[in-house]
Motif scaffolding. Structure first.
Motif, PDB file in Angstrom:
ATOM      1  N   ILE A  42       4.996 -15.853 -20.193  1.00  0.00           N
ATOM      2  CA  ILE A  42       3.800 -15.177 -20.705  1.00  0.00           C
ATOM      3  C   ILE A  42       2.777 -15.018 -19.585  1.00  0.00           C
ATOM      4  N   PRO A  47      -0.862 -10.903 -20.818  1.00  0.00           N
ATOM      5  CA  PRO A  47      -1.283  -9.957 -21.853  1.00  0.00           C
ATOM      6  C   PRO A  47      -2.738 -10.138 -22.278  1.00  0.00           C
ATOM      7  N   VAL A  50      -1.590 -10.638 -28.021  1.00  0.00           N
ATOM      8  CA  VAL A  50      -0.258 -11.179 -28.299  1.00  0.00           C
ATOM      9  C   VAL A  50      -0.027 -11.213 -29.799  1.00  0.00           C
ATOM     10  N   ASP A  52       2.798 -13.002 -32.298  1.00  0.00           N
ATOM     11  CA  ASP A  52       3.898 -13.964 -32.375  1.00  0.00           C
ATOM     12  C   ASP A  52       4.589 -13.781 -33.727  1.00  0.00           C
ATOM     13  N   THR A  61       1.888 -20.492 -31.148  1.00  0.00           N
ATOM     14  CA  THR A  61       0.818 -19.503 -31.246  1.00  0.00           C
ATOM     15  C   THR A  61      -0.523 -20.106 -30.839  1.00  0.00           C
ATOM     16  N   TRP A  64      -0.717 -20.651 -27.103  1.00  0.00           N
ATOM     17  CA  TRP A  64      -1.025 -19.419 -26.382  1.00  0.00           C
ATOM     18  C   TRP A  64      -2.491 -19.043 -26.524  1.00  0.00           C
ATOM     19  N   VAL A  73      -4.863 -13.273 -30.122  1.00  0.00           N
ATOM     20  CA  VAL A  73      -3.552 -13.854 -30.422  1.00  0.00           C
ATOM     21  C   VAL A  73      -3.374 -13.892 -31.938  1.00  0.00           C
ATOM     22  N   LEU A 114       1.723  -7.757 -25.745  1.00  0.00           N
ATOM     23  CA  LEU A 114       2.978  -8.509 -25.761  1.00  0.00           C
ATOM     24  C   LEU A 114       3.308  -8.898 -27.196  1.00  0.00           C
TER      25      LEU A 114
END
Length: 208
Positions: A42, A47, A50, A52, A61, A64, A73, A114
């Protein structure tokens, strides 16, 4: 994890074993390698947003969201009270969780830099339908990981798990070798990196 496909399978499913919270030294080492490799990939994508897909309880998650503190996210999985109970406890300004189907993502085309599926595709009845949706809403990269077969089942058998199913983890309906998985995901873009932290295969794919 997410099970998706026919309506009869449209329920969250996964492993009852908490691999993220295990106190077993070997499992902790494997999970550290797993998470470090995800972080590496990642990081390559860098990114600004994101998604997930099949986020389960949201462990990855949330990790991130902490790492990418200035990025949006979003974690998605099917509606389930147990999952929502976990999501409520994971709060960050840039983090949100959404209930929805993996093969009908409730997002606009190219909405995310992403789109990831971490330990999810082995659970779905039609993985290409999920990958099609992931590719639709991604504008930068796909990041995907699955158990590496037959190593995954061999390790299960070695620890005495699921002998009646020849080591197959309950809920796993798809099985890929490293080569077969790379062949699958490169139908969706250019392979940037592939990694094999034992016992997984991970791939980062750049969208066309």
């Amino acid at each position: 994890m997410t099970a998706q496909g026919t309506p009869a399978l449209a329920i969250p499913t996964g492993n009852s074993f908490d691999k993220y919270g295990s106190q077993n030294r070997l499992i902790r080492r494997l999970m550290r390698d797993f998470q470090d490799t995800l972080d590496e990939l990642i990081g390559q994508a860098n990114p600004g947003s994101v998604l997930d897909v099949g986020c389960g309880e949201g462990v990855v998650t949330e990790r991130w969201a902490e790492r990418l503190e200035h990025s949006r996210v979003v974690g998605l999985d099917l509606e389930d009270p147990g999952l929502r109970a976990h999501w409520v406890g994971r709060r960050r300004p840039n983090l949100e969780f959404v209930a929805g189907p993996a093969d009908g993502l409730p997002f606009a085309p190219r909405e995310f830099d992403l789109v990831a599926a971490v330990e999810s595709l082995e659970h779905v009845a039609e993985p290409r339908r999920v990958l099609d949706e992931m590719a639709r809403v991604a504008r930068g990269h796909l990041l995907v990981s699955v158990p590496r077969e037959p190593i995954w089942r061999a390790l299960n058998l070695a620890r005495g798990a699921y002998p009646g199913a020849l080591g197959n983890t309950p809920g796993h309906v798809n099985h890929w070798s490293r080569r077969a998985f790379v062949d699958l995901v490169t139908d969706y873009g250019a392979l940037v990196a592939v990694r094999s932290p034992l016992p997984w295969t991970m791939a980062l794919v750049r969208m066309p």
